[in-house]
Design a protein around this motif. Sequence first.
Motif, PDB file in Angstrom:
ATOM      1  N   VAL A 182      51.318  50.423  37.274  1.00  0.00           N
ATOM      2  CA  VAL A 182      50.811  51.688  36.726  1.00  0.00           C
ATOM      3  C   VAL A 182      49.580  52.182  37.480  1.00  0.00           C
ATOM      4  N   ASN A 190      51.133  45.337  33.619  1.00  0.00           N
ATOM      5  CA  ASN A 190      51.303  44.669  32.330  1.00  0.00           C
ATOM      6  C   ASN A 190      51.272  43.151  32.551  1.00  0.00           C
ATOM      7  N   ALA A 213      54.872  54.458  40.928  1.00  0.00           N
ATOM      8  CA  ALA A 213      56.214  55.024  41.101  1.00  0.00           C
ATOM      9  C   ALA A 213      56.162  56.386  41.798  1.00  0.00           C
ATOM     10  N   PHE A 229      64.262  46.402  33.674  1.00  0.00           N
ATOM     11  CA  PHE A 229      64.156  47.534  32.741  1.00  0.00           C
ATOM     12  C   PHE A 229      63.407  48.679  33.420  1.00  0.00           C
ATOM     13  N   ALA A 230      62.196  48.397  33.894  1.00  0.00           N
ATOM     14  CA  ALA A 230      61.402  49.426  34.576  1.00  0.00           C
ATOM     15  C   ALA A 230      62.126  49.883  35.845  1.00  0.00           C
ATOM     16  N   VAL A 233      64.817  52.273  34.941  1.00  0.00           N
ATOM     17  CA  VAL A 233      64.204  53.553  34.562  1.00  0.00           C
ATOM     18  C   VAL A 233      63.822  54.325  35.827  1.00  0.00           C
ATOM     19  N   THR A 237      65.559  57.777  36.864  1.00  0.00           N
ATOM     20  CA  THR A 237      64.669  58.936  36.843  1.00  0.00           C
ATOM     21  C   THR A 237      64.755  59.673  38.173  1.00  0.00           C
TER      22      THR A 237
ATOM     23  N   VAL B 148      50.400  49.264  28.234  1.00  0.00           N
ATOM     24  CA  VAL B 148      51.386  48.676  29.151  1.00  0.00           C
ATOM     25  C   VAL B 148      52.112  47.479  28.552  1.00  0.00           C
ATOM     26  N   ASP B 149      51.498  46.850  27.550  1.00  0.00           N
ATOM     27  CA  ASP B 149      52.186  45.761  26.846  1.00  0.00           C
ATOM     28  C   ASP B 149      52.368  46.182  25.394  1.00  0.00           C
ATOM     29  N   PHE B 229      54.464  50.948  30.048  1.00  0.00           N
ATOM     30  CA  PHE B 229      54.734  50.567  31.434  1.00  0.00           C
ATOM     31  C   PHE B 229      55.949  51.354  31.935  1.00  0.00           C
ATOM     32  N   ALA B 230      57.058  51.243  31.224  1.00  0.00           N
ATOM     33  CA  ALA B 230      58.266  51.977  31.627  1.00  0.00           C
ATOM     34  C   ALA B 230      58.020  53.480  31.556  1.00  0.00           C
ATOM     35  N   ASN B 232      55.188  55.094  32.032  1.00  0.00           N
ATOM     36  CA  ASN B 232      54.394  55.497  33.186  1.00  0.00           C
ATOM     37  C   ASN B 232      55.243  55.519  34.457  1.00  0.00           C
ATOM     38  N   VAL B 233      56.151  54.564  34.572  1.00  0.00           N
ATOM     39  CA  VAL B 233      57.063  54.544  35.724  1.00  0.00           C
ATOM     40  C   VAL B 233      57.932  55.805  35.706  1.00  0.00           C
ATOM     41  N   LEU B 234      58.436  56.149  34.538  1.00  0.00           N
ATOM     42  CA  LEU B 234      59.260  57.360  34.419  1.00  0.00           C
ATOM     43  C   LEU B 234      58.450  58.598  34.833  1.00  0.00           C
TER      44      LEU B 234
END
Lengths: 346, 346
Positions: A182, A190, A213, A229-230, A233, A237, B148-149, B229-230, B232-234
């Motif tokens: 992030v 994380n 990202a 998972f990330a 995504v 995306t 993030v967690d 976390f996911a 923010n990646v998106l």
Amino acid sequence: MKIVIDAFGGDNSPNAQITGGLNFLAQNNDFSLIFTGDEALIKKELDKYKYDASRVEIVHAPEVISNEESPTAAIKTKKESSMVKAFDIVKNDPDAVAMLSSGSTGAILTGAVLKIGRIEGVLRPTLAPILPTKLKKGVCLVDGGANVDCRPEYLVQFALMGVCYMRAMSEIENPRVGLVSVGTEDKKGNELSKAAFAALKELPINFAGNMEARDALTGEYDLLVADGFAGNVLLKTVEGTAMMVMSRLKAAIMGSTSAKFGSLFMKKAFKQLKRDMDYNAYGGAPFLGIEKIVVKAHGASNTAAIEAALVQIKKMAKGDVVGNIKAEMQKLQELQAANAATADNA
Amino acid sequence: MKIVIDAFGGDNSPNAQITGGLNFLAQNNDFSLIFTGDEALIKKELDKYKYDASRVEIVHAPEVISNEESPTAAIKTKKESSMVKAFDIVKNDPDAVAMLSSGSTGAILTGAVLKIGRIEGVLRPTLAPILPTKLKKGVCLVDGGANVDCRPEYLVQFALMGVCYMRAMSEIENPRVGLVSVGTEDKKGNELSKAAFAALKELPINFAGNMEARDALTGEYDLLVADGFAGNVLLKTVEGTAMMVMSRLKAAIMGSTSAKFGSLFMKKAFKQLKRDMDYNAYGGAPFLGIEKIVVKAHGASNTAAIEAALVQIKKMAKGDVVGNIKAEMQKLQELQAANAATADNA
């Protein structure tokens, strides 16, 4: 070398598999192909083209595994399916180096693990798609979605396996590896990514640290590491955003008479853009960490995509990706044993 | 109603804060503004424009918190900073409904929690940016990266708070909520998202189930729920992909004489596209779950972005987002107490 092609399970099966396969065959005399699936349908399709019949084999498999089926149940019970037959051949024939399928991702992963097996030491195989970047080169993402719940050790292995893969695909000796986070600072992330960061720093790879990202597609990285998972995504995306921008572009053009006129001169450029963005050009995504090459092509793959996936398999075979991953896993185990011994003596 | 603007900490500070603020003020007679920061610099900037001085106040604060500082240390020790001063005013002045800052995201979150405080029952405040979609409406993402967690309970609260926010922003009574996952089927996801899915299903919201990031920007959802976390990646993948596509488009046009000619007729359309994609148009991202309205504007915000953020704050104030979140948290606690009582009696 033989490549086994699951001729069914894709949107354009078996046509795309056969035409893509024959195009590849015509260019690569040292390869032969085995198609699995309904023999009559495959023969009917093959009969439309001229090809070197001595390098093409059909293995009859009347069943097809669908995307809706439970992967484990499908692999265990549908023994007469084109996918299971393909795995059986790759497992048993020492000349068969690779398996290509456009079928269900879950079933391919399950089949790869249950039928062919993991490389010794590999905790989890990883799905390694390649994404387009701003520059004329792709960036590989591990894990693209095979492992939605990860531990730091998995990410370490994803990175090592991804490096072996990109070395063969891009001919870059030391692919630049970024850890998806992030923020770019060392402490960002994380719990999982922070633990992975600490471990990746110790590896003999070209580790560039945390990345955002936002920079995934700038071309400054050759390999992106994330939990599945990330990673999934991120992957999806990219696809969704590209579609959104193209759709907004179209709307902006259609909303202006002058732009509509101007766009007449841009057909070639738009085609180029579409080609640049086309995942088909990158072939398929391999599952790394399996004893043989296993590549999942997009369900919607056309002739060009199947041909690209076969070229990719050729690069993976010639670059001995499987052998190199084996060696890396061996080294990793030795390193971990040495570290454990040092810890014991301390 | 008063809005407090941290006039420093952004790339275009204090110019963008002041011009954006005065533009807003001219359109909204029922609001007044308090600028915090170096008084001389703010005055010098204000003096360039005509405005209703009875609705503008300056509170002197000579220090600025930078992006490089530790958020907690900065908030605790830089008492004379424009950001801390802004928090102090919002905390103590009952007429001050909101705080807007272009400064460090981490410091704003820390300041919001430490200085203003969380709404009772809120486990974690969430960052709620709005993204452009294919249609002419935005989609809100919770959590955009504040946490993030995460635990499933956090995601449940993110969803409830996001619904309150989007109700005020979009005037949709029942915003359509999607849970970011790796597939649309109910069973898809990681441990966290699966647990969140089960809990979200029980809430009295318009929950559409799991969604894939590929569909994030189609416009079919009003609110996307993910761990920070996911999420923010998106968020950052959208930005990175849009930049990549635009850059590829430019390259494709520049590579063709005919396209270059055609593009002369498309300047307006390209400008429209750029506007459509501009995050500035959506203002800033609020931290939901705080006792007052706190909005983080992009560090690179220009006049238009600050003005848009103030319009957003107005909508949040008029729609009583804070009051509605309080009510939702109250209801959630009652529901959980009732469930616990049922479980005890079972």
